[in-house]
Scaffold this motif. Structure first.
Motif, PDB file in Angstrom:
ATOM      1  N   MET A   1     -77.724  -7.687 -46.589  1.00 31.39           N
ATOM      2  CA  MET A   1     -77.419  -6.262 -46.485  1.00 31.39           C
ATOM      3  C   MET A   1     -78.536  -5.499 -45.774  1.00 31.39           C
ATOM      4  O   MET A   1     -78.272  -4.555 -45.028  1.00 31.39           O
ATOM      5  N   MET A   2     -79.788  -5.914 -45.995  1.00 33.49           N
ATOM      6  CA  MET A   2     -80.909  -5.259 -45.335  1.00 33.49           C
ATOM      7  C   MET A   2     -80.845  -5.505 -43.818  1.00 33.49           C
ATOM      8  O   MET A   2     -81.040  -4.580 -43.015  1.00 33.49           O
ATOM      9  N   MET A   3     -80.550  -6.738 -43.424  1.00 28.89           N
ATOM     10  CA  MET A   3     -80.416  -7.066 -42.009  1.00 28.89           C
ATOM     11  C   MET A   3     -79.237  -6.329 -41.386  1.00 28.89           C
ATOM     12  O   MET A   3     -79.314  -5.836 -40.264  1.00 28.89           O
ATOM     13  N   PHE A   4     -78.161  -6.250 -42.139  1.00 27.89           N
ATOM     14  CA  PHE A   4     -76.956  -5.558 -41.680  1.00 27.89           C
ATOM     15  C   PHE A   4     -77.266  -4.085 -41.393  1.00 27.89           C
ATOM     16  O   PHE A   4     -76.931  -3.558 -40.329  1.00 27.89           O
ATOM     17  N   GLY A   5     -77.930  -3.431 -42.338  1.00 26.67           N
ATOM     18  CA  GLY A   5     -78.291  -2.027 -42.168  1.00 26.67           C
ATOM     19  C   GLY A   5     -79.270  -1.815 -41.035  1.00 26.67           C
ATOM     20  O   GLY A   5     -79.158  -0.842 -40.280  1.00 26.67           O
ATOM     21  N   LEU A   6     -80.232  -2.739 -40.881  1.00 31.96           N
ATOM     22  CA  LEU A   6     -81.229  -2.630 -39.811  1.00 31.96           C
ATOM     23  C   LEU A   6     -80.576  -2.725 -38.436  1.00 31.96           C
ATOM     24  O   LEU A   6     -80.895  -1.948 -37.519  1.00 31.96           O
ATOM     25  N   ILE A   7     -79.643  -3.664 -38.285  1.00 28.28           N
ATOM     26  CA  ILE A   7     -78.954  -3.829 -37.004  1.00 28.28           C
ATOM     27  C   ILE A   7     -78.150  -2.588 -36.658  1.00 28.28           C
ATOM     28  O   ILE A   7     -78.183  -2.098 -35.517  1.00 28.28           O
ATOM     29  N   LEU A   8     -77.435  -2.038 -37.646  1.00 28.04           N
ATOM     30  CA  LEU A   8     -76.651  -0.824 -37.404  1.00 28.04           C
ATOM     31  C   LEU A   8     -77.565   0.346 -37.040  1.00 28.04           C
ATOM     32  O   LEU A   8     -77.255   1.135 -36.130  1.00 28.04           O
ATOM     33  N   MET A   9     -78.698   0.464 -37.744  1.00 29.98           N
ATOM     34  CA  MET A   9     -79.621   1.566 -37.492  1.00 29.98           C
ATOM     35  C   MET A   9     -80.205   1.475 -36.084  1.00 29.98           C
ATOM     36  O   MET A   9     -80.241   2.468 -35.344  1.00 29.98           O
ATOM     37  N   LEU A  10     -80.642   0.285 -35.680  1.00 24.99           N
ATOM     38  CA  LEU A  10     -81.211   0.101 -34.347  1.00 24.99           C
ATOM     39  C   LEU A  10     -80.163   0.342 -33.257  1.00 24.99           C
ATOM     40  O   LEU A  10     -80.473   0.904 -32.198  1.00 24.99           O
ATOM     41  N   THR A  11     -78.934  -0.081 -33.539  1.00 27.30           N
ATOM     42  CA  THR A  11     -77.861   0.145 -32.568  1.00 27.30           C
ATOM     43  C   THR A  11     -77.644   1.627 -32.330  1.00 27.30           C
ATOM     44  O   THR A  11     -77.518   2.079 -31.183  1.00 27.30           O
TER      45      THR A  11
END
Length: 335
Positions: free
Chosen positions: A297-307
């Motif tokens: 979930m942390m990786m998922f949120g990080l990818i969305l945030m960077l996108t």
């Protein structure tokens, strides 16, 4: 210019159709078909939501409520009362359309955060009703759904046979059915966008006051697109219910509404093919990140945030702009 614009949209629809037809060549097991079918269903849902959010500029944080109503209406009427699936879906869509019109007329007079809170409250109310009326919906435990059939033919019981190396069965039949519905959803949306209704929606998004000055009935068009997007959600909710065979109140939850709106924003608002890309990415990311276990979930949120930081207009419009810029630079160098 308009001719080129229409040709570009037609090319996009043709490319999407080719992708739908060729994707099974890369599928190795039923899980791939299952995941692709889910992507197609949710992509068709957000194509409708994009008309409301991307083109009309009206936020909705409770749209999963309409998805859930469509799913539960089909589940209850086919399972408890013995209705056939196809007419049930259409009746559910009419019921949702009436509900969206009645709810939309007052809440769409609101703007900004007030509109967000009103649609959020609407979604919560629907989710609470589904969750609490256990005698009808099964409550938190959910309920089973009858198989989907057209003229007595069940998709899930499709006879197995091989064509071009592809084993056709119930999962494949569902995939192509969902892919067909996605193409129809895109075709309808593109026609709405290119119609006077689409121009009215864009004028509402640009400046509601200016739209009123030139004679656009903003209240009517906002309510209309709210109804259309709700009907999209209802129909796809019904399809999802029959496809999954079992549903829970999570379908109408706030979390599900956030997933839908994120697909629109991530892919690119006011971009029909962009929101499809958003649905693909948001459905595939959890599968890709599954190996990270507790960090998923942390990786998922990080990818969305960077996108969203580096591609604020969304994935598809950003990629489109970069390709157009590269093509322009290349043509300038050749000149």
């Amino acid at each position: 210019m308009l001719k080129n614009f229409l040709q570009m949209r037609l090319k996009g629809l043709v490319v999407l159709a080719v992708i739908v037809l060729l994707l099974p060549l890369f599928f190795n097991n039923p899980f791939h078909y299952d995941l692709a079918t889910q992507i197609a269903i949710f992509a068709a849902t957000v194509v409708g939501l994009n008309l409301l959010v991307g083109f009309a500029g009206q936020i909705s944080l409770g749209h999963a409520g309409f998805f859930g109503v469509g799913a539960y209406f089909s589940a209850v009427m086919t399972g408890t009362y013995g209705w056939t699936p196809l007419p049930t879906m259409l009746v559910a869509a009419v019921v949702v359309a009436l509900l969206a019109w009645l709810v939309g007329r007052p809440i769409l007079k609101l703007k900004g955060h007030y509109l967000s809170m009103a649609t959020l409250a609407m979604g919560f109310i629907i989710a609470i009703i589904i969750n609490n009326e256990g005698w009808l919906t099964g409550g938190p435990d959910g309920m089973s759904v009858a198989p989907f059939s057209i003229f007595g033919w069940e998709l899930s019981s499709f006879n197995q046979y091989s064509l071009f190396g592809i084993e056709f069965g119930g999962d494949v039949a569902w995939y192509f059915f969902a892919g067909f519905l996605l193409l129809v959803a895109v075709w309808i949306a593109e026609n709405i966008i290119d119609s006077p209704i689409g121009r009215a929606l864009r004028s509402v998004h640009g400046s509601e006051i200016a739209a009123r000055v030139v004679g656009v009935d903003t209240s009517y068009y906002k309510s209309l697109v709210f109804v259309v997007s709700a009907v999209y959600a209802s129909l796809m909710g019904s399809i999802y219910a029959h496809f999954s065979g079992f549903i829970t109140p999570h379908l109408a939850s706030f979390e599900q509404s956030i997933v839908l709106i994120t697909m629109v924003v991530l892919g690119g608002m006011a971009s029909t093919f962009g929101v499809i890309l958003g649905a693909v990415v948001l459905k595939l990311l959890p599968q890709v990140l599954a190996d990270f276990q507790e960090l998923e979930m942390m990786m998922f949120g990080l990818i969305l945030m960077l996108t969203m930081i580096f591609m604020p207009k969304g994935l598809f419009p950003t990629l489109q702009n970069k390709l157009a810029e590269r093509k322009r630079k290349k043509s300038e160098e050749q000149a």
